[in-house]
Scaffold this active site. Sequence first.
Site, PDB file in Angstrom:
ATOM      1  N   HIS A  49      37.812   4.442  22.375  1.00  0.00           N
ATOM      2  CA  HIS A  49      38.663   5.552  22.802  1.00  0.00           C
ATOM      3  C   HIS A  49      38.994   6.475  21.630  1.00  0.00           C
ATOM      4  O   HIS A  49      38.850   6.104  20.465  1.00  0.00           O
ATOM      5  CB  HIS A  49      39.964   5.017  23.423  1.00  0.00           C
ATOM      6  CG  HIS A  49      40.782   4.205  22.453  1.00  0.00           C
ATOM      7  ND1 HIS A  49      41.592   4.769  21.484  1.00  0.00           N
ATOM      8  CD2 HIS A  49      40.892   2.862  22.292  1.00  0.00           C
ATOM      9  CE1 HIS A  49      42.179   3.819  20.776  1.00  0.00           C
ATOM     10  NE2 HIS A  49      41.770   2.645  21.247  1.00  0.00           N
ATOM     11  N   GLU A  66      41.868  -4.410  25.254  1.00  0.00           N
ATOM     12  CA  GLU A  66      42.069  -4.781  23.857  1.00  0.00           C
ATOM     13  C   GLU A  66      42.793  -6.119  23.736  1.00  0.00           C
ATOM     14  O   GLU A  66      43.426  -6.609  24.695  1.00  0.00           O
ATOM     15  CB  GLU A  66      42.865  -3.672  23.138  1.00  0.00           C
ATOM     16  CG  GLU A  66      43.147  -3.900  21.655  1.00  0.00           C
ATOM     17  CD  GLU A  66      41.898  -4.118  20.814  1.00  0.00           C
ATOM     18  OE1 GLU A  66      41.319  -5.225  20.883  1.00  0.00           O
ATOM     19  OE2 GLU A  66      41.516  -3.189  20.067  1.00  0.00           O
TER      20      GLU A  66
END
Length: 385
Positions: A189, A266
């Site tokens: 990202h 994550e």
Amino acid sequence: MRTLIVEADGASRGNPGEASYGALVRDADTGELLAELAEALGTATNNVAEYRGLIAGLGAAAAIDPGAQVRVRMDSKLVVEQMSGRWQVKHPDMRPLAERARTILPPEQVSYQWIPRSENKHADRLANEALDAAAKGQAWVSQTPLTPGADSGAGASGAVASGATGTAGAKVAWSPDLGRPTRLLLLRHGVTPLTLEKRFAGIGDPPLTPQGEEQARLAAERLGAGGRFGPIDVVVASPLRRTTSTAEAVAKVAGLEVRPEPGVRELDFGRFEGLTFAEAHERYPAELAAFLGSSEVAPPEGETLAALAERVGQARDRLIASYPRQTVLVVTHVTPIKALVCQALGAPLSAVNRMELGAASLSVIDYYDDGLANVRCVNDVAHLD
């Protein structure tokens, strides 16, 4: 009609633990050894490793002679009964692997036989050789001469005898006739406020900064219309805001929708969340040192690196089974990408601390039907220059 024998096994030092598979292909009539394959998988269960060995063996057999009858011999009662259709595949980790195995060759060409472990020593040896090599930071390489008097090709995870097909020679890891791989474009990202301040950012949900939004736009400009790595067929993303926003930018250009994949979220950094490294060291010095020193130790109230690697590997297997031979953009985070690279290279998880992955960087891994993983690039930021 030619008959090939596939023998396969998995190994796991801990369950789950550091895992690997070994597989081989023989000619049923002559007993000639035609292929050997082995690969370290990172952290996985023994059943996952056994299925990965089956997939590798079937892929090698299909490469040698796609029209052959194949007899699979394994000492895993579970895999043999499930693949024979007598037992259901109930565990969610097993389903995508079983489905993937069923697609390699037509079902009518493959039969399964359980054998005692004493008759599966060759495949077991290969699996343990791969584990031993990974522990030394090395990739496994076959030490067995194949087809005496003929050249052989050896890939990162296997060796296949040249001349095994009786036509143009057997397929090897770098040969284009292995067929189109399933390609995962792993996009990190864009920048968030925590990225700029170098803070632990796990399951917290900060948005992209204006710089991060621009990085997402540049990634979309590069990837949305195809290019070096081909047109994108599917876009999936971790469900957090920073990954979804990055994915939506690319999906809009590609004319696709974003599909959530929680498995590539994550790491949960627990009490380290939102802290800088210095702050974490000041508040939790022993806990931070233990976390950095072992993939089996979690941050306080957090998640271990080994647990992340297992769920990311499961997500990878789901994607390969769901979108075979397609190009899948996976918008995710730094730790999942590093774990996938380690698994593809057969490297220990400790190697995650030796990689740099910039915000909005691209890493690409190809996965072939025989179980081979080919890392095309890591931390590519050409679109940000």
